[in-house]
Scaffold this active site. Structure first.
Site, PDB file in Angstrom:
ATOM      1  N   GLU A 176      -0.816  10.222   6.194  1.00  0.00           N
ATOM      2  CA  GLU A 176       0.159   9.424   6.943  1.00  0.00           C
ATOM      3  C   GLU A 176       1.564  10.001   6.810  1.00  0.00           C
ATOM      4  O   GLU A 176       2.336  10.003   7.778  1.00  0.00           O
ATOM      5  CB  GLU A 176       0.111   7.972   6.459  1.00  0.00           C
ATOM      6  CG  GLU A 176      -1.178   7.279   6.835  1.00  0.00           C
ATOM      7  CD  GLU A 176      -1.560   6.118   5.942  1.00  0.00           C
ATOM      8  OE1 GLU A 176      -2.621   5.520   6.198  1.00  0.00           O
ATOM      9  OE2 GLU A 176      -0.813   5.793   4.985  1.00  0.00           O
TER      10      GLU A 176
ATOM     11  N   SER B   1      12.725   1.774 -10.873  1.00  0.00           N
ATOM     12  CA  SER B   1      11.732   2.580 -11.596  1.00  0.00           C
ATOM     13  C   SER B   1      10.313   2.133 -11.260  1.00  0.00           C
ATOM     14  O   SER B   1       9.405   2.957 -11.160  1.00  0.00           O
ATOM     15  CB  SER B   1      11.977   2.540 -13.102  1.00  0.00           C
ATOM     16  OG  SER B   1      11.663   1.280 -13.634  1.00  0.00           O
TER      17      SER B   1
ATOM     18  N   GLU C 233      -0.174   0.757   3.472  1.00  0.00           N
ATOM     19  CA  GLU C 233      -1.038   1.648   2.682  1.00  0.00           C
ATOM     20  C   GLU C 233      -0.891   1.355   1.192  1.00  0.00           C
ATOM     21  O   GLU C 233      -1.888   1.326   0.450  1.00  0.00           O
ATOM     22  CB  GLU C 233      -0.710   3.109   2.978  1.00  0.00           C
ATOM     23  CG  GLU C 233      -1.657   4.092   2.320  1.00  0.00           C
ATOM     24  CD  GLU C 233      -3.089   3.926   2.792  1.00  0.00           C
ATOM     25  OE1 GLU C 233      -3.990   3.815   1.929  1.00  0.00           O
ATOM     26  OE2 GLU C 233      -3.332   3.923   4.012  1.00  0.00           O
TER      27      GLU C 233
ATOM     28  N   ASP D  47     -11.918  -4.365   3.288  1.00  0.00           N
ATOM     29  CA  ASP D  47     -11.992  -4.189   4.741  1.00  0.00           C
ATOM     30  C   ASP D  47     -10.749  -4.756   5.423  1.00  0.00           C
ATOM     31  O   ASP D  47     -10.228  -4.162   6.376  1.00  0.00           O
ATOM     32  CB  ASP D  47     -13.238  -4.859   5.309  1.00  0.00           C
ATOM     33  CG  ASP D  47     -14.525  -4.152   4.914  1.00  0.00           C
ATOM     34  OD1 ASP D  47     -14.460  -3.016   4.399  1.00  0.00           O
ATOM     35  OD2 ASP D  47     -15.609  -4.742   5.127  1.00  0.00           O
TER      36      ASP D  47
ATOM     37  N   SER E 153      -7.901  -2.389   4.923  1.00  0.00           N
ATOM     38  CA  SER E 153      -8.082  -1.237   5.800  1.00  0.00           C
ATOM     39  C   SER E 153      -7.718  -1.582   7.241  1.00  0.00           C
ATOM     40  O   SER E 153      -7.088  -0.791   7.955  1.00  0.00           O
ATOM     41  CB  SER E 153      -9.537  -0.763   5.723  1.00  0.00           C
ATOM     42  OG  SER E 153      -9.737   0.332   6.580  1.00  0.00           O
TER      43      SER E 153
END
Length: 127
Positions: A38, A20, A73, A99, A102
């Site tokens: 994506e 869950s 992600e 950063d 990313s």
């Protein structure tokens, strides 16, 4: 002796609780535009691999790479949320953390693109 604030589930209840939490995480990351893009890239990529006659093994490797991308992600989104919660003002440490998250996502996108380019190129030009 004080009672713990959270009780740990065991056995099947632990599995259900974990599932869950994972589903809730998926629903949360689905709200991110980058993740939806994506996911679209994944669908188009798998279709392209199937169209050029990629082997099951090649498709499985692509799926695993995309799962890595989706994981990155999700972790990047988690980092961003924690930074925004802890430090709503702009700080160099917060910026660096975001950063770096990313950059991790970008590395996985590059890995997916390189692999897809290799497999598609192999089937289109060298078969």
């Amino acid at each position: 002796m004080t009672k713990p604030a959270v009780t740990k589930e065991t056995g099947l209840r632990h599995f259900i609780a974990a599932a869950s939490y994972s589903w809730a995480g998926f629903l949360r990351v689905l709200k991110e535009a980058a993740f939806r893009q994506e996911l679209g890239f994944f669908v188009v990529s798998i279709a392209a691999l199937a169209l050029v006659g990629a082997s099951i093994g090649e498709i499985v490797v692509a799926v695993l790479l995309f799962f890595g991308l989706f994981s990155m992600e999700a972790m990047n989104t988690a980092v961003e949320e924690v930074i925004d919660r802890i430090s709503p003002e702009i700080s160099s440490v917060g910026k660096h953390a975001k950063d770096l998250g990313s950059f991790a996502v970008t590395c996985m996108i590059a890995a997916c693109c390189l692999y897809l380019g290799f497999v598609l190129g192999k089937h289109l030009f060298f078969s």
